[in-house]
Design a protein around this motif. Structure first.
Motif, PDB file in Angstrom:
ATOM      1  N   ARG A   1      -7.576  -7.894 -12.972  1.00 59.29           N
ATOM      2  CA  ARG A   1      -7.578  -6.426 -13.009  1.00 59.29           C
ATOM      3  C   ARG A   1      -7.092  -5.854 -11.673  1.00 59.29           C
ATOM      4  O   ARG A   1      -6.181  -5.006 -11.637  1.00 59.29           O
ATOM      5  CB  ARG A   1      -8.986  -5.915 -13.322  1.00 59.29           C
ATOM      6  CG  ARG A   1      -9.052  -4.412 -13.587  1.00 59.29           C
ATOM      7  CD  ARG A   1     -10.488  -4.007 -13.829  1.00 59.29           C
ATOM      8  NE  ARG A   1     -10.995  -4.529 -15.082  1.00 59.29           N
ATOM      9  CZ  ARG A   1     -10.830  -3.933 -16.261  1.00 59.29           C
ATOM     10  NH1 ARG A   1     -10.170  -2.792 -16.317  1.00 59.29           N
ATOM     11  NH2 ARG A   1     -11.313  -4.456 -17.350  1.00 59.29           N
ATOM     12  N   ALA A   2      -7.644  -6.322 -10.559  1.00 54.75           N
ATOM     13  CA  ALA A   2      -7.222  -5.819  -9.249  1.00 54.75           C
ATOM     14  C   ALA A   2      -5.793  -6.250  -8.940  1.00 54.75           C
ATOM     15  O   ALA A   2      -4.989  -5.473  -8.401  1.00 54.75           O
ATOM     16  CB  ALA A   2      -8.165  -6.318  -8.168  1.00 54.75           C
ATOM     17  N   THR A   3      -5.461  -7.509  -9.288  1.00 58.79           N
ATOM     18  CA  THR A   3      -4.108  -8.005  -9.023  1.00 58.79           C
ATOM     19  C   THR A   3      -3.067  -7.169  -9.758  1.00 58.79           C
ATOM     20  O   THR A   3      -2.007  -6.850  -9.220  1.00 58.79           O
ATOM     21  CB  THR A   3      -4.007  -9.484  -9.473  1.00 58.79           C
ATOM     22  OG1 THR A   3      -5.001 -10.234  -8.786  1.00 58.79           O
ATOM     23  CG2 THR A   3      -2.641 -10.050  -9.157  1.00 58.79           C
ATOM     24  N   THR A   4      -3.379  -6.787 -11.001  1.00 56.55           N
ATOM     25  CA  THR A   4      -2.429  -5.987 -11.777  1.00 56.55           C
ATOM     26  C   THR A   4      -2.227  -4.604 -11.155  1.00 56.55           C
ATOM     27  O   THR A   4      -1.087  -4.121 -11.057  1.00 56.55           O
ATOM     28  CB  THR A   4      -2.936  -5.842 -13.229  1.00 56.55           C
ATOM     29  OG1 THR A   4      -3.053  -7.142 -13.803  1.00 56.55           O
ATOM     30  CG2 THR A   4      -1.968  -5.016 -14.062  1.00 56.55           C
ATOM     31  N   TRP A   5      -3.311  -3.948 -10.738  1.00 59.40           N
ATOM     32  CA  TRP A   5      -3.157  -2.621 -10.147  1.00 59.40           C
ATOM     33  C   TRP A   5      -2.410  -2.678  -8.820  1.00 59.40           C
ATOM     34  O   TRP A   5      -1.622  -1.793  -8.487  1.00 59.40           O
ATOM     35  CB  TRP A   5      -4.530  -1.956  -9.975  1.00 59.40           C
ATOM     36  CG  TRP A   5      -4.975  -1.295 -11.245  1.00 59.40           C
ATOM     37  CD1 TRP A   5      -6.003  -1.653 -12.059  1.00 59.40           C
ATOM     38  CD2 TRP A   5      -4.349  -0.171 -11.873  1.00 59.40           C
ATOM     39  NE1 TRP A   5      -6.064  -0.844 -13.152  1.00 59.40           N
ATOM     40  CE2 TRP A   5      -5.076   0.090 -13.070  1.00 59.40           C
ATOM     41  CE3 TRP A   5      -3.268   0.636 -11.562  1.00 59.40           C
ATOM     42  CZ2 TRP A   5      -4.740   1.128 -13.934  1.00 59.40           C
ATOM     43  CZ3 TRP A   5      -2.934   1.676 -12.428  1.00 59.40           C
ATOM     44  CH2 TRP A   5      -3.664   1.904 -13.587  1.00 59.40           C
ATOM     45  N   ILE A   6      -2.633  -3.749  -8.058  1.00 61.79           N
ATOM     46  CA  ILE A   6      -1.865  -3.910  -6.815  1.00 61.79           C
ATOM     47  C   ILE A   6      -0.382  -4.091  -7.134  1.00 61.79           C
ATOM     48  O   ILE A   6       0.499  -3.545  -6.455  1.00 61.79           O
ATOM     49  CB  ILE A   6      -2.410  -5.109  -6.006  1.00 61.79           C
ATOM     50  CG1 ILE A   6      -3.797  -4.776  -5.465  1.00 61.79           C
ATOM     51  CG2 ILE A   6      -1.472  -5.465  -4.856  1.00 61.79           C
ATOM     52  CD1 ILE A   6      -4.481  -5.938  -4.807  1.00 61.79           C
TER      53      ILE A   6
END
Length: 530
Positions: free
Chosen positions: A181-186
């Motif tokens: 989830r965080a990797t995708t938003w980054i």
């Protein structure tokens, strides 16, 4: 760059890093307990969001720095990377995106093992995915070292070493605490920043030459030191049959390798439906296509404005061509505007590296925890323990990537990516294609396809001029090269497909026609997919 300007550049740079850490902290808080959340972000991303994330994953440091640098040094021949990266997406769109989304769960091994015996297939595909991801990761680490060293005003080996250590630590934090989830938003934020920054630089280059592309190309040829040969094929891949075959081999690796990259294929599991997977690929094609055209302008712009000799002097492989171009377009090393533009470009490039290495590290840890660990795990183990293994694996992957990055720090990052694509095309793609389209395919065929492609690609690279035999080799004092090409795809891709075919024909167990029929229906309709 003066002391005040360097402080300004470092402040901008620090702001980018702080922003990525905030995203990881905010998005990843309390939502990474299950494999569904950690590997796929809960499958809640839209097609547009996933399209930006795919483009973010694909537009790496090699794309932004290596391709433009290769064009600045080799002109026409450097454009092969831009064209190859773009064409590769058509293969993904038409042959794999929707089918992979329907048949897979988190990793490439999920797709291939869906109608075969799980343990041997997961062990083989997990191993090849790990090798591909590490090769790709090393390219990003090399780019990060060059960027930070340039920002700090030095190109010493020590500065680049510490830069790679910092990148390794940050990517472990992003993956361990933020998951998919965080990797995708980054990736989404980084893709938007990267495209905006590239567009701004492209406009500035065209303004410098009053919108006259011919004037840009003529100036690039004049300042390249090669004259009109800079604008014609053959400067890097011409001259003899070996260079021409290398050209074909690299093109084959770039076009076919994308469909076998684990971190790209895992992106299709973050959307809720197969239709969303296909639409996200269309978004990615538009974004990657626009970016590829702009990198061509930046590459020739660097040769025209900075000059090929100065680009080569800053970094032998041309990885710092775009930051130097930004500095000159802003007014030069002594100007505030030049420093700000330079710092913004370096920060965007560094954010690019951080985002891509986070995505690749997540794919690596998924291969270790979901495929390799699972293949030896006792039945009935709790799902949560798999996420814990993935977090620990991310730390190990970070350490290995730092060491390998230090060994390869003087190579062109685009070239390293070419090698990763070659292994992906040789080891992963044959098993994936056979699994989706060949009724008689067996477990032995899958294992042979993966190990045949992986082993041949790695062996050919070890005995190629990349490792020994020239001043630019990894071990320049040695000469044990037997294979003449720098990229092995021309030989290793056919060997991968041949190994899969031979393994299936020599298998003692026949192909499971009922399992294939079930997989075919699921792949085409999405019935039963998760």
């Amino acid at each position: 760059m003066s002391g005040d300007h360097q402080v300004l550049a470092l402040l901008l740079f620090g702001a980018f890093i702080a922003a990525t850490l905030c995203i990881t902290s905010r998005v990843g808080r309390g939502k990474q307990g299950s494999p569904e959340e950690f590997y796929a972000g809960g499958r809640q991303f839209s097609a547009m969001e996933n399209g930006f994330a795919i483009a973010g994953d694909y537009l790496s440091a090699a794309s932004f720095l290596g391709i433009s640098g290769a064009i600045a040094l080799f002109g026409y021949d450097g454009m092969l990377y831009s064209i190859g990266f773009l064409v590769a997406w058509l293969v993904v769109l038409f042959f794999t995106a929707e089918l992979v989304r329907n048949c897979g769960r988190f990793t490439l091994a999920d797709v291939i093992a869906s109608r075969l015996r799980e343990r041997p297939v997961r062990r083989a595909v997990g191993t090849s995915s790990l090798v591909v991801s590490l090769l790709y990761l090393v390219a990003q680490m090399v780019g990060a070292g060059s960027l930070v060293a340039l920002l700090l005003g030095g190109t010493s080996g020590q500065t680049r070493c510490w830069a790679m250590v910092a990148v390794g630590a940050l990517m472990v934090i992003h993956v361990s605490f933020g998951g998919m989830r965080a990797t995708t938003w980054i990736q989404i934020v980084k893709a938007a920043l990267l495209l905006a920054g590239t567009l701004a630089l492209t406009v500035l280059v065209l303004i410098r030459f009053h919108g006259d592309v011919n004037a840009l190309l003529n100036s690039a040829a004049e300042h390249s030191g090669h004259g009109r040969a800079f604008l014609a094929p053959g400067l890097h891949y011409g001259g003899n049959w070996t260079a021409r075959l290398d050209f074909i081999s690299l093109a084959l690796a770039l076009v076919l390798g994308t469909a076998g990259l684990p971190h790209i294929l895992s992106r299709f599991s973050t959307v809720p439906t197969a239709r969303a997977a296909r639409r996200s690929t269309v978004w990615a094609i538009g974004l990657v296509g626009s970016f590829s055209v702009m990198t061509i302008v930046l590459g020739f712009g660097a040769a025209a404005v900075v000059g090929s000799d100065r680009v080569r002097a800053a970094h032998a492989a041309g990885n710092t061509a775009v930051p130097l171009l930004a500095l000159d377009l802003g007014g030069g090393a002594g100007s505030t505007s030049g420093t700000v533009l330079f710092a913004v470009v370096v920060s965007i490039a560094f954010a690019t590296v951080l985002a891509v290495v986070a995505g690749i590290t997540l794919a690596c840890s998924a291969s270790i925890a979901h495929d390799l660990h699972r293949s030896v795990q006792r039945p009935g183990s709790r799902p949560r323990s798999e996420v814990a293994v993935a977090r620990v694996a991310a730390v190990g992957v970070g350490a290995v990537a730092i060491v390998l990055g230090l060994l390869a720090r003087d190579l062109n990052v685009a070239f390293l990516v070419g090698l990763a694509f070659a292994v992906a095309a040789s080891a992963n793609l044959p098993a994936l294609v056979y699994s989706l389209f060949w009724r008689d395919f067996t477990t032995r065929g899958a294992v042979w396809a993966v190990y045949g492609g992986l082993g041949s690609a790695v062996l050919l690279v070890v005995f190629s001029p990349v490792v020994s035999g020239s001043a630019e080799s990894l071990v320049p004092g040695w000469d044990f090269h037997l294979f003449p090409l720098q990229n092995p795809a021309l030989v290793s891709v056919p060997l991968g497909f041949m190994s899969g075919w031979l393994g299936t024909r020599l298998s003692v167990e026949p192909g499971d026609a009922d399992a294939y029929a079930e997989t075919e229906v699921r792949a085409l309709t999405g019935a039963g997919s998760v």
